[in-house]
Design a protein around this motif. Structure first.
Motif, PDB file in Angstrom:
ATOM      1  N   VAL A 288    -112.095 -62.043  58.176  1.00  0.00           N
ATOM      2  CA  VAL A 288    -113.351 -61.382  58.559  1.00  0.00           C
ATOM      3  C   VAL A 288    -113.556 -60.359  57.309  1.00  0.00           C
ATOM      4  N   ARG A 289    -114.749 -60.678  56.634  1.00  0.00           N
ATOM      5  CA  ARG A 289    -115.249 -59.404  55.829  1.00  0.00           C
ATOM      6  C   ARG A 289    -116.518 -59.197  55.686  1.00  0.00           C
ATOM      7  N   PRO A 290    -116.984 -57.835  55.663  1.00  0.00           N
ATOM      8  CA  PRO A 290    -118.251 -57.417  55.542  1.00  0.00           C
ATOM      9  C   PRO A 290    -118.816 -57.828  54.108  1.00  0.00           C
ATOM     10  N   LEU A 291    -119.960 -58.146  53.949  1.00  0.00           N
ATOM     11  CA  LEU A 291    -120.695 -58.367  52.555  1.00  0.00           C
ATOM     12  C   LEU A 291    -121.097 -57.265  51.918  1.00  0.00           C
ATOM     13  N   SER A 292    -120.515 -56.916  50.951  1.00  0.00           N
ATOM     14  CA  SER A 292    -120.616 -55.486  50.110  1.00  0.00           C
ATOM     15  C   SER A 292    -122.209 -55.623  49.691  1.00  0.00           C
TER      16      SER A 292
END
Length: 307
Positions: A288-292
């Motif tokens: 799971v990764r937030p969008l920079s």
């Protein structure tokens, strides 16, 4: 110390005006102590309630209308600026957007009683096209309620305020030091809360270029849009699923636990996206990764969006 209170007695209206103005512009300088003190002085007969109230309301309206006009001209950059100068957590943007989307200009009535809400609500009013007359009406009533309560409390507890001011005056320079220490502790505690939030949300991000490359190569990723309905009107990343404010704490994507999940928002430091990402990781999702940079970075890069 005696000189300070002499200034308040002599130039209370000017001090009240500028204190309210800078606080409503976003500076961490509470105006309520000044409202209470001038309210206590009013009880002595040094000021009239209508003049005090009008001074505070006009100052608040000037600051709020400045944010209203700025958001119309500069767009979401204004929200980013507000959250950088504010000591409130960055998630205030999404919360304010959700409240304003639901209640519209009426949300300006209690806005000044909610830390971090008033300036952002004023900026949002400019974005969603709230009419100037409507904005000024509701914001003015909200400012009158907020300032009126402070003045009333000062008048109601004027004896207690007088006793406190007398004690501080007798302390002389030590009274000034005490006030300075109290203000410093207030600012430091707010700063520390914000720092703790940022540290707790540290994790790997994915860049807009990386995400676009994944989409171009047909790689499967679950994309989640956690913006408010008002913010979603500018479009969304192709294939993204939108979730409401009420779903944030309970949302579970319809995807395998080992599939990558990309979460994005439109707030400084990707705070809302990072909060949701952390929750999904605790539920067992591994990638799971937030969008920079969120949707703003995606649009700035010129990538496609769906209406």
């Amino acid at each position: 110390m005696a000189y300070l209170f002499h200034l308040i007695e002599q130039y209370g209206l000017a001090i009240l005006f500028f204190n309210v103005l800078v606080e409503q512009l976003g500076a961490p300088v509470p105006a309520y102590p000044t409202l209470v003190i001038t309210g206590a002085l009013m009880h002595r007969g040094e000021y009239s309630a209508p003049v005090l109230l009008l001074t505070a309301v006009v100052a608040a309206l000037i600051a709020d209308f400045a944010w209203y006009l700025a958001r119309r001209r500069y767009g979401r950059k204004v929200l980013a600026t507000l959250c950088r100068i504010s000591l409130s957590p960055d998630s205030c943007v999404r919360q304010t957007e959700s409240i304003y989307s639901r209640w519209g200009a009426r949300s300006l009535l209690p806005a000044k009683f909610i830390p971090g809400f008033a300036s952002i609500a004023s900026a949002l009013a400019g974005t969603v096209g709230t009419k100037r007359a409507t904005f000024i009406l509701y914001d003015g009533i909200g400012a009158a309620l907020w300032a009126g309560l402070g003045i009333y409390l000062g008048s109601l507890f004027s004896t207690t305020v007088d006793d406190l001011l007398n004690v501080l005056t007798q302390l002389g320079q030590y009274g000034m030091i005490l006030i300075a220490v109290g203000f410093s502790v207030f600012v430091a505690s707010k700063w520390w809360q914000r720092r703790r939030l940022r540290l707790s949300l540290r994790m790997a991000r994915i860049s807009v270029a990386e995400l676009n490359a994944l989409l171009q190569h047909g790689m499967r990723s679950a994309i989640v849009d956690v913006r408010s309905p008002a913010a979603q009107q500018i479009g969304r990343i192709p294939g993204a699923r939108t979730i409401s404010h009420h779903e944030i704490n309970s949302f579970v994507p319809d995807a395998p636990m080992d599939q990558e999940v990309i979460v994005y928002c439109a707030c400084p430091n990707e705070t809302s996206a990072a909060i949701v990402a952390k929750q999904l990781m605790r539920k067992g999702y591994k990638k799971v990764r937030p969008l920079s940079g969120g949707i703003d970075a995606w649009i700035a890069a010129g990538y496609a969006i769906d209406a």
